[in-house]
Design an enzyme around this catalytic site. Structure first.
Site, PDB file in Angstrom:
ATOM      1  N   HIS A  60       0.875  -1.190   0.000  1.00 31.62           N
ATOM      2  CA  HIS A  60       0.000   0.000   0.000  1.00 31.62           C
ATOM      3  C   HIS A  60       0.906   1.231   0.000  1.00 31.62           C
ATOM      4  CE1 HIS A  60      -3.806   2.175   1.571  1.00 31.62           C
ATOM      5  NE2 HIS A  60      -2.894   3.103   1.295  1.00 31.62           N
ATOM      6  N   HIS A 101       1.636   5.298  -1.696  1.00 32.63           N
ATOM      7  CA  HIS A 101       1.267   6.477  -2.487  1.00 32.63           C
ATOM      8  C   HIS A 101       2.528   7.067  -3.102  1.00 32.63           C
ATOM      9  CE1 HIS A 101      -2.852   6.656  -0.842  1.00 32.63           C
ATOM     10  NE2 HIS A 101      -2.280   6.138   0.238  1.00 32.63           N
ATOM     11  N   LEU A 102       2.546   7.154  -4.430  1.00 33.65           N
ATOM     12  CA  LEU A 102       3.720   7.729  -5.111  1.00 33.65           C
ATOM     13  C   LEU A 102       3.439   9.084  -5.739  1.00 33.65           C
ATOM     14  CD1 LEU A 102       5.417   4.665  -6.875  1.00 33.65           C
ATOM     15  CD2 LEU A 102       6.154   5.881  -4.812  1.00 33.65           C
ATOM     16  N   ARG A 103       2.143   9.465  -5.798  1.00 29.70           N
ATOM     17  CA  ARG A 103       1.768  10.765  -6.406  1.00 29.70           C
ATOM     18  C   ARG A 103       2.216  10.830  -7.873  1.00 29.70           C
ATOM     19  NH1 ARG A 103      -1.313  10.778  -1.976  1.00 29.70           N
ATOM     20  NH2 ARG A 103      -0.305  11.595  -0.129  1.00 29.70           N
ATOM     21  N   ASN A 158      -5.226   7.207  -5.967  1.00 28.76           N
ATOM     22  CA  ASN A 158      -5.932   8.451  -5.604  1.00 28.76           C
ATOM     23  C   ASN A 158      -5.184   9.689  -6.081  1.00 28.76           C
ATOM     24  OD1 ASN A 158      -3.950   7.953  -3.609  1.00 28.76           O
ATOM     25  ND2 ASN A 158      -5.057   9.125  -2.059  1.00 28.76           N
ATOM     26  N   LYS A 188      -9.012  -0.395  -5.642  1.00 31.53           N
ATOM     27  CA  LYS A 188      -9.041   0.238  -4.328  1.00 31.53           C
ATOM     28  C   LYS A 188     -10.333   1.019  -4.145  1.00 31.53           C
ATOM     29  CE  LYS A 188      -7.666   1.980  -0.408  1.00 31.53           C
ATOM     30  NZ  LYS A 188      -6.618   2.973  -0.218  1.00 31.53           N
ATOM     31  N   HIS A 197     -10.489   1.078   1.907  1.00 34.50           N
ATOM     32  CA  HIS A 197     -10.222   2.020   2.995  1.00 34.50           C
ATOM     33  C   HIS A 197     -11.459   1.957   3.891  1.00 34.50           C
ATOM     34  CE1 HIS A 197      -8.427   5.907   4.597  1.00 34.50           C
ATOM     35  NE2 HIS A 197      -9.532   5.718   5.297  1.00 34.50           N
ATOM     36  N   HIS A 243      -4.604  -0.784   5.795  1.00 35.33           N
ATOM     37  CA  HIS A 243      -4.057  -0.045   6.948  1.00 35.33           C
ATOM     38  C   HIS A 243      -4.935  -0.153   8.189  1.00 35.33           C
ATOM     39  CE1 HIS A 243      -6.863   2.798   5.272  1.00 35.33           C
ATOM     40  NE2 HIS A 243      -6.040   3.237   4.335  1.00 35.33           N
ATOM     41  N   ASP A 297       1.496   2.528   3.533  1.00 38.24           N
ATOM     42  CA  ASP A 297       0.659   3.718   3.393  1.00 38.24           C
ATOM     43  C   ASP A 297       1.510   4.983   3.465  1.00 38.24           C
ATOM     44  OD1 ASP A 297      -1.588   5.199   2.902  1.00 38.24           O
ATOM     45  OD2 ASP A 297      -2.375   5.081   4.937  1.00 38.24           O
ATOM     46  N   HIS A 306       3.178  14.337   1.458  1.00 39.82           N
ATOM     47  CA  HIS A 306       2.529  15.617   1.166  1.00 39.82           C
ATOM     48  C   HIS A 306       3.614  16.683   1.252  1.00 39.82           C
ATOM     49  CE1 HIS A 306      -1.726  14.382   1.323  1.00 39.82           C
ATOM     50  NE2 HIS A 306      -1.343  13.526   2.255  1.00 39.82           N
ATOM     51  N   ALA A 358      -3.616  14.714   5.582  1.00 40.33           N
ATOM     52  CA  ALA A 358      -3.421  13.432   6.261  1.00 40.33           C
ATOM     53  C   ALA A 358      -2.432  12.565   5.502  1.00 40.33           C
ATOM     54  CB  ALA A 358      -4.760  12.708   6.388  1.00 40.33           C
TER      55      ALA A 358
HETATM   56  C1  NCD Z   1      -3.458   8.963   2.163  1.00 39.32           C
HETATM   57  C2  NCD Z   1      -2.998   9.992   1.136  1.00 39.32           C
HETATM   58  O1  NCD Z   1      -2.425  11.011   1.542  1.00 39.32           O
HETATM   59  O2  NCD Z   1      -3.196   9.769  -0.053  1.00 39.32           O
HETATM   60  N1  NCD Z   1      -3.520   9.590   3.453  1.00 39.32           N
HETATM   61  C3  NCD Z   1      -3.465   8.963   4.651  1.00 39.32           C
HETATM   62  O3  NCD Z   1      -3.630   9.647   5.683  1.00 39.32           O
HETATM   63  N2  NCD Z   1      -3.258   7.677   4.767  1.00 39.32           N
HETATM   64  C4  NCD Z   1      -4.751   8.386   1.742  1.00 39.32           C
HETATM   65  C5  NCD Z   1      -5.154   7.168   2.531  1.00 39.32           C
HETATM   66  O4  NCD Z   1      -4.585   6.086   2.363  1.00 39.32           O
HETATM   67  O5  NCD Z   1      -6.070   7.290   3.344  1.00 39.32           O
HETATM   68 ZN    ZN Z   2      -3.210   5.051   1.656  1.00 43.71          ZN
END
Ligand code: NCD
Ligand code: ZN
Length: 338
Positions: A14, A16-18, A42, A96, A135, A169, A241, A245, A257
């Site tokens: 899990h 996030h690479l943006r 996302n 997802k 989620h 998560h 996860d 940011h 978050a």
């Molecule tokens: C994640 C994100 O920033 O994309 N944020 C997080 O707090 N975990 C999204 C997610 O997995 O809920």
């Molecule tokens: Zn996530």
């Protein structure tokens, strides 16, 4: 000679690479040490077409600069036809599902978790063998959101017994308990939820870099997570996860978050498993369980760590992006050997 530890084919189920400059900054921090990762969809707009999946995967591989690394792609859940899913099946590992508005970039998520509303897509996924990652939070009181979601997991797991469902998560004992009730429920667990409780986030001075969804819970919840992670329960696997940011969006009024753990995940997991005398189980938690649950064959990679202090950088940055990792400017007890 310092103590060393070797991990084969670490996987982050899990991540996030943006995109764009942030992708270029963070992708190598995972691809250098991990064999593969499940990539979250996302983005803005979310990844919902075959073309978007294929193009995003190409951008990720480019950002990984030749590292042997498999981005396991996902689609953002919406109502999809069986024809579409059949066509895209080879390009994705899972889909997802986000309830609408529950976390970063989830505004176009699902507005009803009613089984009948979801049935056509879930039936097709079940028939095609496409796992569903969820989620699992309601929009109730923030500390209760995950626990309140358990009846929804139960209804989907019972209605689609052949659908593999991954509770993403997980942060509560309530979710851990579900693993032994429903054969088709699995879970990912992050590093930070094994380490912190709400006290670490908000018990003293507010720590924006530890603020994430789902929010860290109580000590008894963390204990339940530690129990299944350290014991390498066969239905759990590591999913960081790691959610970068930009620094100004974390250190701001209206903090985004997400905890950014990619550059320290392997080292701190090693430290944690060693501390609890469970190092022998780390290989299963960080790779073998995921290989079995998802039926994947990741690129071969052997990563060696040594028990040597490592001072975590204050931040990671390129020309346009700057992101702060968990444990920024602190010393952790294990380092990567290059
Ligand atoms: C994640 C994100 O920033 O994309 N944020 C997080 O707090 N975990 C999204 C997610 O997995 O809920
Ligand atoms: Zn996530």
């Amino acid at each position: 000679m310092s103590k060393t530890f070797t991990i084969k084919n670490p996987l982050d189920m899990h991540l996030h690479l943006r995109d764009n400059d942030m992708l270029n900054l963070v992708a190598p921090l995972t691809s250098k040490t991990f064999s593969g990762a499940i990539i979250m969809p996302n983005l803005v707009p979310p990844v919902t077409t075959k073309e978007a999946v294929v193009a995003y995967k190409q951008r990720i591989l480019q950002a990984c600069k030749g590292d042997s690394f498999e981005p396991y792609m996902t689609l953002f859940f919406q109502n999809y036809t069986k024809e579409f899913l059949t066509d895209v099946k080879e390009d994705i590992l899972a889909i997802k599902l986000y309830p609408a508005g529950i976390t970063t970039n989830s505004e176009t998520g699902v507005s009803s978790m009613d089984v009948e509303t979801l049935r056509p897509t879930l039936e097709a996924m079940s028939e095609l063998g496409i796992p569903l990652c969820i989620h699992g939070e309601t929009n109730g009181f923030v500390m209760d959101r995950e626990a309140e979601f358990m009846p929804i997991y139960a209804s989907i797991a019972s209605a689609f017994p052949n659908l593999k469902i991954i509770m993403e998560h997980i942060t509560t004992k309530a979710a851990v308990d579900m693993l032994d009730i429903y054969p088709n429920l699995y879970a990912t667990i992050t590093l930070h939820h094994l380490l912190i409780t709400l006290d670490d986030v908000a018990g003293g001075m507010l720590k924006p870099h530890l603020f994430c969804k789902p929010i860290a819970k109580r000590d008894e919840d963390r204990a339940a997570l530690l129990n299944v992670a350290l014991g390498a329960h066969p239905k759990v696997c590591f999913g960081s996860d790691s959610a970068p940011h930009p620094k100004h969006k974390k250190e701001s009024c209206g903090c985004a978050a997400g905890v950014f753990t990619a550059p320290i995940a392997l080292q701190v997991l090693t430290e944690l498993f060693e501390k609890h005398n469970c190092l022998d189980n780390l290989q299963k938690f960080i790779s073998d369980n995921a290989v079995r649950i998802y039926g994947i064959n990741p690129p071969q990679k052997t990563i060696t760590l040594e028990k040597v202090d490592f001072k975590v950088p204050q931040n990671y940055q390129n020309e346009t992006e700057i992101v702060v990792p968990m444990y920024a400017d602190e010393v952790i007890k294990w380092s990567l050997v290059n």
